[in-house]
Scaffold this active site. Structure first.
Site, PDB file in Angstrom:
ATOM      1  N   GLU A 154       0.890  -1.173   0.000  1.00  0.00           N
ATOM      2  CA  GLU A 154       0.000   0.000   0.000  1.00  0.00           C
ATOM      3  C   GLU A 154       0.919   1.211   0.000  1.00  0.00           C
ATOM      4  O   GLU A 154       1.536   1.530   1.022  1.00  0.00           O
ATOM      5  CB  GLU A 154      -0.908  -0.010   1.244  1.00  0.00           C
ATOM      6  CG  GLU A 154      -1.828  -1.219   1.345  1.00  0.00           C
ATOM      7  CD  GLU A 154      -3.007  -1.172   0.392  1.00  0.00           C
ATOM      8  OE1 GLU A 154      -3.254  -0.117  -0.220  1.00  0.00           O
ATOM      9  OE2 GLU A 154      -3.689  -2.204   0.239  1.00  0.00           O
ATOM     10  N   CYS A 165      -2.191   9.188   2.791  1.00  0.00           N
ATOM     11  CA  CYS A 165      -1.897   8.626   1.465  1.00  0.00           C
ATOM     12  C   CYS A 165      -3.021   8.982   0.491  1.00  0.00           C
ATOM     13  O   CYS A 165      -2.778   9.176  -0.687  1.00  0.00           O
ATOM     14  CB  CYS A 165      -1.719   7.125   1.559  1.00  0.00           C
ATOM     15  SG  CYS A 165      -3.107   6.287   2.352  1.00  0.00           S
TER      16      CYS A 165
END
Ligand code: NAD
Length: 515
Positions: A251, A285
């Site tokens: 990720e 993010c």
């Protein structure tokens, strides 16, 4: 103040002093404590212990494991102030940033995986009618735990993006060793304390404090690696996992675009742009990193966002609703943010709000709005990961779409329009793992909706069935009950049986029109 410490054990006579890492409060600059910097030997021992503890943990079954996860859920509720305090102290974020994501996400996730693990990982009985060779046999798909899962986390969400990924791995029956970021290890140590208090057997969940070298050593020992962090480190992690041929899920970073169409609810879009670019100090993010606005509403949108961002309060957090935007958690990130803003200014951008490091105590960068930006600037193409919002005027949504896809990243995006059908159609054309229409970021809270990056933003997903099955290996079972002494295809071969088999296959698959 934070009350989780894991001091390194003192050195014995003739031994070298164990290496440690200081943990700093980014909002004040004070050192809170130190934690051990674990090396390969310690990692090897941790993983051995995890390996020994895993079979009994798996044998507890979904119900037994779920009970402990539910107990942890209640522990978090009962200890909410302590949890938030530890996160705020080591990340320098606001109370509310720790509340919504680190606490709010995790407390929900504990219950979600306790409930959903048995559903997502139940044995599947698959039909056997599609080939005569297996007709009538019992075919079962089973999801078996992998063994010891290594989770490596970043500093921006010290609980949600580190311990959060351990929960499904544990629910699936694995032991877990978590290597938190060297910048924010205390939250993970608190989670380890919580799990033990809630009855988790010893060594099923352990925390390995240390830096990148500790993370690399962990990959050398475990059966699977779940990594959250930068794209650059993600590549190194995948190379190391490939050497050992272990599953590896990544990720990684993002550069999420927001596309504002002329028919959007401009107040909602402007409020969302300010919030989803500045929450957690922009260190998300999936934060809005760049905005494209259709020309007819560009000026009004910029005015609304600017007014909104001007009102934000920043400084060392002092409890509930004390400030809106927290500190820059990771020291080198300050240089990245400053570098991107300076690069944009050098190439002709204008700052409407902020645009500099905040003077005074702690490490803060002012909430910043930039206009007159384009894709020659780093602020529009590289991950900034700070409280910055560059806004670009586009002639129409087609141009916005082209620019949105002009990136190596593909984590998330958002489209803003009152025409829902058009919004969804545009969303489907964005090259990203998740796209929201008239929203952003909140998809992360939908634990049954997969979340993961395309392109250089990652590999694999978290959440949903895939988010727990990735921590298992499938085992296929074929069980034959009633059967003749010898099947049609077995030795000895005979012309008669070969002919019979041909007829059978022709009957099954050879009917229907030709050409
Ligand atoms: P980073 O890549 O610098 O570090 C992440 C972790 O990897 C740390 O624990 C670090 O110690 C460890 N590490 C460093 N080198 C290693 C190596 N060679 N082998 C194994 N482990 C190693 O990232 P960061 O600065 O901590 O985090 C910020 C980044 O994380 C941003 O790019 C952000 O977008 C990304 N992020 C992504 C998600 C997501 O879900 N996609 C979520 C949060 C953060």
């Amino acid at each position: 103040m934070a009350s989780v410490t894991q001091e390194a054990s003192p050195a014995g006579p003739g031994e070298a002093t164990p290496a440690t890492i200081p943990v700093e409060n980014p909002a004040t600059g004070e050192v809170i404590t130190t934690v051990p910097l674990m090396g390969p030997d310690e990692l090897g021992q941790l993983v051995q212990k995890a390996r020994r503890a895993q079979p009994a943990w798996a044998a507890l079954g979904f119900e037994g494991r779920g009970q402990i996860l539910r107990r942890a859920q209640r522990w978090m509720v009962d200890n909410v102030e302590r949890v938030i305090d530890v996160v705020v102290s080591e990340a320098g974020k606001t109370y509310e940033d720790a509340q919504t994501a680190d606490y709010g996400y995790t407390v929900a996730a504990l219950g979600f995986w306790a409930k959903q693990a048995p559903a997502y990982l139940a044995d599947e009985h698959v039909p056997s009618w599609n080939n005569p060779i297996v007709a009538g046999k019992r075919l079962i798909v089973r999801y078996a735990p992998l063994g010891v899962v290594g989770v490596i986390g970043p500093w921006n969400y010290p609980i949600a993006n580190s311990f959060g990924d351990c929960i499904p791995a544990l629910a699936a029956g694995n032991s877990v060793v978590l290597k938190p970021s060297e910048v924010t290890p205390l939250s993970s140590l608190l989670m380890a304390e919580m799990m033990l208090e809630c009855g988790l057997p010893e060594h099923v969940f352990q925390v390995a404090t240390g830096d990148g070298s500790t993370g690399a050593a962990l990959i050398g020992e475990v059966d699977c690696v779940m990594f959250t962090g930068s794209t650059r480190t993600g590549r190194a992690v995948m190379r190391a996992a490939a050497e050992r041929l272990i599953p590896c899920y990544l990720e990684l970073g993002g550069k999420d675009p927001m596309i504002v169409c002329a028919d959007a609810d401009l107040d909602r879009a402007a409020n969302a742009a300010a919030y989803y670019s500045m929450n957690n100090g922009g260190q998300v993010c999936i934060s809005v990193e760049r905005v494209y606005v259709e020309e007819p509403v560009y000026d009004r949108f910029v005015d609304k966002v600017t007014e909104n961002v001007k009102r934000l309060r920043q400084g060392p957090p002092a409890g509930r609703a004390s400030v809106d935007v927290g500190a820059v958690t990771f020291p080198p990130q300050m240089e990245v943010v400053e570098g991107h803003v300076q690069d944009a200014l050098d190439k002709g951008a204008r700052v409407l709000v902020g645009g500099q490091r905040r003077p005074g105590q702690g490490r803060f960068y002012e909430p910043t709005v930039l206009v007159d930006v384009d894709h020659s600037m780093k602020i529009m193409t590289e991950e900034t990961f700070g409280p910055t919002l560059p806004i670009m005027k586009v002639s129409d949504a087609e141009e916005a779409l082209r620019l949105a896809n002009d990136t190596a990243y593909g984590l998330q995006a958002s489209v803003w329009t009152r025409d829902i059908e058009r919004g969804e159609a545009l969303a489907r054309r964005v090259e990203a793992g998740a796209v929201c229409v008239n929203d952003a970021q909140v998809n992360y809270s939908a634990l049954n909706l997969p979340m993961g990056g395309w392109k250089s933003s990652g590999l694999g997903t978290r959440h949903g069935a895939g988010g727990i099955r990735k921590y298992t290996q499938t085992q296929s079972l074929l069980v034959t009950r009633l059967a003749p002494k010898r099947d049609l295809h077995m030795f000895p071969y005979s012309r008669l049986r070969t002919r019979l088999l041909h007829r059978l296959l022709k009957l099954l698959y050879g009917r229907g029109p030709r050409g």
